[in-house]
Design a protein around this motif. Structure first.
Motif, PDB file in Angstrom:
ATOM      1  N   GLN A 140      24.637   1.184  38.244  1.00 54.32           N
ATOM      2  CA  GLN A 140      24.644   2.599  38.589  1.00 54.32           C
ATOM      3  C   GLN A 140      25.666   3.325  37.711  1.00 54.32           C
ATOM      4  N   PRO A 141      25.229   4.301  36.916  1.00 56.28           N
ATOM      5  CA  PRO A 141      26.173   5.042  36.088  1.00 56.28           C
ATOM      6  C   PRO A 141      27.235   5.718  36.960  1.00 56.28           C
ATOM      7  N   PRO A 142      28.466   5.792  36.490  1.00 54.05           N
ATOM      8  CA  PRO A 142      29.508   6.492  37.255  1.00 54.05           C
ATOM      9  C   PRO A 142      29.140   7.967  37.416  1.00 54.05           C
ATOM     10  N   PRO A 143      29.555   8.621  38.510  1.00 52.77           N
ATOM     11  CA  PRO A 143      29.309  10.058  38.665  1.00 52.77           C
ATOM     12  C   PRO A 143      29.912  10.836  37.498  1.00 52.77           C
ATOM     13  N   ASP A 144      29.315  11.963  37.173  1.00 54.53           N
ATOM     14  CA  ASP A 144      29.779  12.759  36.034  1.00 54.53           C
ATOM     15  C   ASP A 144      31.254  13.130  36.132  1.00 54.53           C
ATOM     16  N   ASN A 145      31.732  13.372  37.356  1.00 56.76           N
ATOM     17  CA  ASN A 145      33.140  13.769  37.508  1.00 56.76           C
ATOM     18  C   ASN A 145      34.103  12.590  37.366  1.00 56.76           C
ATOM     19  N   GLU A 146      33.573  11.393  37.158  1.00 54.35           N
ATOM     20  CA  GLU A 146      34.407  10.210  36.958  1.00 54.35           C
ATOM     21  C   GLU A 146      34.260   9.656  35.548  1.00 54.35           C
ATOM     22  N   VAL A 147      33.726  10.498  34.641  1.00 49.53           N
ATOM     23  CA  VAL A 147      33.476  10.068  33.273  1.00 49.53           C
ATOM     24  C   VAL A 147      34.054  11.081  32.277  1.00 49.53           C
ATOM     25  N   LEU A 148      34.667  10.583  31.213  1.00 50.98           N
ATOM     26  CA  LEU A 148      35.167  11.416  30.135  1.00 50.98           C
ATOM     27  C   LEU A 148      34.557  10.928  28.834  1.00 50.98           C
TER      28      LEU A 148
END
Length: 270
Positions: free
Chosen positions: A256-264
């Motif tokens: 499962q890809p990390p949520p957008d707010n947990e990715v930089l």
């Protein structure tokens, strides 16, 4: 696990684990090999006073697969062939000052945690999408004085990087199931095995196969019920040792890809 990095710092860093894996383990106790978490689940107090539920039907236990009756060399070759042909596995590797827990399949799905000393990196691979999460000690080794600023910018987020990134892309090589399985067992196919005792690995009945190959020695653990699977590899060289526990053979791997707010995005760090 045999791991190579293109980045000079991480190449030297993870060479410790690369050299140890496929080597051996001084700790051959079933309890330590079977417990990959080091923790025991506790029973909440709210559940202790509940009535004991009626017994539920238990699953039919796998039947003996007959492999224990075969010659040691044939058992080893059968298990290694099954391991190399698996569609997915989980491997937990323990070596002095090094640890790796990786689940991967032959479809480009992979999750892993790797630790060398106080440095740790986690990563997720889903097709051509690749996320890494190094800890501060890792950033400090790579970025030096810039590590603190880098950590403050990233926080507890994953970093999205291209799979061909010169610094982190080589981590994806560890997710190539076929190549890794072949590298992990390249010496074992040339080793001389003998039959050992019956035991269990993570509750699965197994037979031990001690072996020697040059200055290397070790033991393979092969399941004696259900499908013939390689369950564990202990190896010892004159200078180092490791234990590799293999499980979840041919089980689906869902990333499962990390949520957008947990990715930089890594482009923001350059």
């Amino acid at each position: 696990m045999v791991i190579r990095r293109s980045l000079a710092v991480t190449s030297a860093l993870f060479a410790v684990l690369a050299a140890a894996v496929g080597c051996g383990g001084e700790d051959t106790s079933e309890e330590r090999a079977s417990d990959t978490s080091g923790k025991r689940a506790s029973v909440p107090s709210s559940q202790r006073d509940r009535p004991t539920p009626s017994p539920t039907p238990t699953k039919e236990q796998p039947k003996p697969n007959g492999v224990a009756e075969l010659p040691a060399q044939q058992i080893a070759e059968t298990a290694i062939r099954s391991y190399r042909n698996a569609s997915s596995v989980r491997q937990v590797t323990k070596a002095p000052d090094a640890y790796m827990d990786i689940t991967l399949d032959d479809r480009g799905n992979c999750r892993a945690t790797e630790v060398i000393g106080d440095m740790e990196v986690r990563w997720l691979l889903k097709g051509d999408q690749f996320w890494v999460k190094p800890n501060y000690a890792m950033w400090k080794r790579i970025w030096g004085p810039k590590a603190r600023v880098t950590q403050e910018l990233i926080g507890d987020r994953y970093v999205l990087v291209p799979t061909d990134d010169p610094q982190w892309g080589q981590l994806t090589k560890s997710c190539e199931l076929r190549k890794q399985a072949t590298l992990m067992t390249s010496n074992e196919l040339e080793a001389r095995f003998t039959k050992g005792k019956a035991t269990k690995v993570n509750g699965v009945p197994a037979i031990t196969l001690p072996y020697t190959h040059g200055k290397k020695s070790g033991t393979l653990y092969v399941s004696t019920t259900g499908k013939v699977n390689l369950l564990r590899m202990d190896s010892t060289y004159p200078t180092h040792s490791s234990v590799v526990v293999v499980s979840d053979h041919n089980e689906p791997v869902s990333i499962q890809p990390p949520p957008d707010n947990e990715v930089l995005d890594i482009s923001k760090l350059k």
